[in-house]
Design a protein around this motif. Structure first.
Motif, mmCIF file in Angstrom:
data_model
loop_
_atom_site.group_PDB
_atom_site.id
_atom_site.type_symbol
_atom_site.label_atom_id
_atom_site.label_comp_id
_atom_site.label_asym_id
_atom_site.label_seq_id
_atom_site.Cartn_x
_atom_site.Cartn_y
_atom_site.Cartn_z
ATOM 1 N N VAL A 51 0.733 -1.087 -0.075
ATOM 2 C CA VAL A 51 -0.071 0.128 -0.078
ATOM 3 C C VAL A 51 0.890 1.297 -0.077
ATOM 4 O O VAL A 51 1.786 1.452 0.713
ATOM 5 C CB VAL A 51 -1.006 0.218 1.364
ATOM 6 C CG1 VAL A 51 -1.746 1.123 1.353
ATOM 7 C CG2 VAL A 51 -1.934 -1.247 1.375
ATOM 8 N N VAL A 59 -4.128 7.124 -0.679
ATOM 9 C CA VAL A 59 -3.836 5.765 -1.203
ATOM 10 C C VAL A 59 -3.711 5.815 -2.542
ATOM 11 O O VAL A 59 -4.816 6.021 -3.402
ATOM 12 C CB VAL A 59 -4.565 4.635 -0.755
ATOM 13 C CG1 VAL A 59 -4.315 3.312 -1.519
ATOM 14 C CG2 VAL A 59 -4.738 4.484 0.741
ATOM 15 N N CYS A 61 -1.667 3.242 -4.469
ATOM 16 C CA CYS A 61 -1.276 1.792 -4.742
ATOM 17 C C CYS A 61 -2.029 0.875 -3.707
ATOM 18 O O CYS A 61 -1.732 1.179 -2.511
ATOM 19 C CB CYS A 61 0.220 1.790 -4.831
ATOM 20 S SG CYS A 61 0.498 0.155 -5.298
ATOM 21 N N PHE A 62 -2.668 0.086 -4.202
ATOM 22 C CA PHE A 62 -3.224 -1.117 -3.423
ATOM 23 C C PHE A 62 -2.983 -2.303 -3.853
ATOM 24 O O PHE A 62 -4.076 -2.513 -4.877
ATOM 25 C CB PHE A 62 -4.502 -0.688 -2.867
ATOM 26 C CG PHE A 62 -5.123 -1.249 -1.733
ATOM 27 C CD1 PHE A 62 -5.761 -2.535 -1.743
ATOM 28 C CD2 PHE A 62 -5.066 -0.739 -0.520
ATOM 29 C CE1 PHE A 62 -6.433 -3.106 -0.690
ATOM 30 C CE2 PHE A 62 -5.520 -1.536 0.740
ATOM 31 C CZ PHE A 62 -6.194 -2.470 0.658
ATOM 32 N N ALA A 66 -2.497 -6.972 -0.999
ATOM 33 C CA ALA A 66 -3.148 -6.440 -0.062
ATOM 34 C C ALA A 66 -4.723 -6.450 0.066
ATOM 35 O O ALA A 66 -5.224 -6.599 1.205
ATOM 36 C CB ALA A 66 -2.789 -4.950 -0.207
ATOM 37 N N THR A 70 -6.426 -7.960 3.484
ATOM 38 C CA THR A 70 -7.366 -7.115 4.288
ATOM 39 C C THR A 70 -8.711 -7.516 3.924
ATOM 40 O O THR A 70 -9.533 -7.024 4.775
ATOM 41 C CB THR A 70 -6.844 -5.708 3.870
ATOM 42 O OG1 THR A 70 -7.198 -5.680 2.344
ATOM 43 C CG2 THR A 70 -5.402 -5.446 4.174
ATOM 44 N N PRO A 74 -9.385 -3.284 -3.998
ATOM 45 C CA PRO A 74 -8.684 -2.040 -4.332
ATOM 46 C C PRO A 74 -9.399 -0.742 -4.696
ATOM 47 O O PRO A 74 -8.818 0.284 -4.288
ATOM 48 C CB PRO A 74 -7.971 -2.383 -5.672
ATOM 49 C CG PRO A 74 -7.793 -3.953 -5.293
ATOM 50 C CD PRO A 74 -9.104 -4.113 -4.757
ATOM 51 N N ALA A 77 -10.000 1.313 -1.808
ATOM 52 C CA ALA A 77 -9.203 1.964 -1.085
ATOM 53 C C ALA A 77 -8.525 3.247 -1.721
ATOM 54 O O ALA A 77 -8.129 4.335 -1.304
ATOM 55 C CB ALA A 77 -8.084 0.930 -0.734
ATOM 56 N N LEU A 82 -5.539 7.580 3.902
ATOM 57 C CA LEU A 82 -4.724 6.299 4.533
ATOM 58 C C LEU A 82 -5.765 5.728 5.748
ATOM 59 O O LEU A 82 -6.047 4.641 5.954
ATOM 60 C CB LEU A 82 -3.571 6.425 4.848
ATOM 61 C CG LEU A 82 -2.679 5.266 4.945
ATOM 62 C CD1 LEU A 82 -2.726 4.196 4.130
ATOM 63 C CD2 LEU A 82 -1.244 5.538 5.613
ATOM 64 N N LEU A 86 -7.518 2.313 5.193
ATOM 65 C CA LEU A 86 -6.934 1.064 6.219
ATOM 66 C C LEU A 86 -6.911 1.515 7.412
ATOM 67 O O LEU A 86 -5.855 1.660 8.233
ATOM 68 C CB LEU A 86 -5.373 0.950 5.507
ATOM 69 C CG LEU A 86 -4.454 -0.557 5.518
ATOM 70 C CD1 LEU A 86 -5.255 -1.312 5.024
ATOM 71 C CD2 LEU A 86 -2.934 -0.157 5.521
#
Length: 386
Positions: A51, A59, A61-62, A66, A70, A74, A77, A82, A86
């Motif tokens: 991430v 965010v 990049c996910f 990830a 989680t 994507p 997120a 953040l 997350l």
């Protein structure tokens, strides 16, 4: 700036857009862009969760790992702050990003070490790296690595299994020792000398059993931590094999059950004699206890032209052998070839001892159908020259 992950792009304004980019984004040092453009590697190719948040804490990049770890998609997120994308908490329920404040606080911080955090009821291993252009400048990129806790749980399960095995193996001899000693102390005058001797011999045998188990635990600890010491001396492998066969016959085995073959001349071998005895004793005991028929011990020089000069020992029996599907697990902890007792730790320790000497050990099927163990030790050098 744009970063392609999982078919979704987080644009500079934080809004995700569908489809893949027609051209790779410009590389940005230290960020996900550099990962994709510089190495030709998509973040989704990484085995661990990745991430990345920008200088504003959004965010960008996910990756797929990830999302798997989680349970967050994507698209849900990317572009979000953040803290909301997350929402990690520590074990005391405190919000992790507010607690650590990666974009504020001390400017000399470089990141956070890996620790176990909670994410909506899930346990996640999280570490973070603060990327700055200058050492004490503002955070321009926050890179977070995520890992699942499955590997740690397997380790904890292995430790729990070890504790349970040790507790079980200790209970029986200690109960016997306690019972016989208490009986002798309370009713000493009521027993004959022969009865007393029998009880004391039983106590002695059970005490030896406890001592061996403690020694096994110490060996496992040293093997796992890489601290198993090898004190090399000159070892006469022929004499060592004959000594162990004599011990088996003294313990009640028929002498004609053992066949020793010596392929001489043998090179001078420098190894730890106590640990060599431990390896030989374990392999012979396994062959006697779990195998059948004649137990053949063959000692000779290492004949493989690709290996260093050394001595090899092969122990084989004529029993049912080890199933093909089990051979890959023979040298793991708690593996038992039968239900005839034992902790299942012996062969794990044997492998650790052989490898600590720089040698190798293998298992296969003997010509007569039983199990065949072969270990090789290099000639090496004496301790005072090492």
């Amino acid at each position: 700036m744009s970063v392609r992950t999982s078919g979704t792009t987080a644009t500079a304004d934080g809004s995700p857009s569908g489809g893949s980019a027609s051209a790779p984004p410009p590389a940005v040092a230290g960020g996900a862009d550099a990962l994709g453009a510089g190495l030709g590697l998509d973040p989704d190719d990484l085995p661990d969760g990745l991430v990345v948040a920008d200088e504003a804490g959004r965010v960008v990049c996910f990756n797929a790992a990830a999302a798997r770890i989680t349970g967050i998609a994507p698209g849900a997120a990317l572009g979000r702050s953040l803290e909301h994308a997350l929402p990690l908490q520590d074990i005391e329920g405190r919000r992790w990003w507010r607690l650590t404040d990666p974009y504020g606080g001390l400017a000399i911080r470089r990141g956070q070490p890996e620790r176990n955090l909670l994410l909506g009821g899930r346990e996640v291993l999280v570490s973070a790296r603060y990327v700055r252009k200058v050492p004490t400048g503002p955070v321009e990129r926050l890179v977070i690595a995520l890992r699942g806790t499955e590997a740690r749980r397997r380790t904890e399960l292995s430790h729990a299994e070890l504790i349970a095995t040790v507790a079980h193996e200790l209970r029986s001899p200690l109960t016997s020792v306690k019972g016989f000693t208490a009986t002798l102390l309370q009713k000493w005058e009521r027993f004959t000398d022969d009865q007393k001797r029998l009880m004391l011999e039983t106590v002695d045998a059970d005490a030896n059993r406890v001592t061996r188990l403690i020694a096994e635990l110490l060996d496992i600890s040293r093997i796992d931590s890489g601290r198993l010491e090898v004190r090399r001396q000159r070892v006469d492998m022929t004499a060592a094999v004959r000594r162990h066969v004599q011990a088996q016959t003294t313990a009640g085995q028929r002498p004609d059950r053992f066949l020793i073959r010596m392929l001489e001349p043998l090179p001078d071998l420098w190894a730890d004699p106590d640990k060599v005895d431990q390896v030989l004793g374990n392999l012979l005991e396994n062959a006697v206890r779990h195998g059948e028929g004649t137990v053949t011990i063959e000692v000779g020089p290492v004949s493989d032209a690709t290996s260093a000069e050394g001595t090899s020992v092969t122990v084989s029996d004529e029993g049912p052998g080890i199933p093909e599907e089990s051979m890959s697990r023979v040298f793991t902890r708690f593996w038992r070839g039968s239900k005839r007792g034992g902790t299942g730790l012996g062969l794990y320790i044997v492998k650790g001892i052989v490898e600590a000497h720089g040698g190798t050990i293998t298992v296969g099927r003997a010509p007569a159908g039983g199990a065949q163990f072969r270990f090789s030790l290099p000639v090496a050098a004496p301790a005072f020259l090492a």
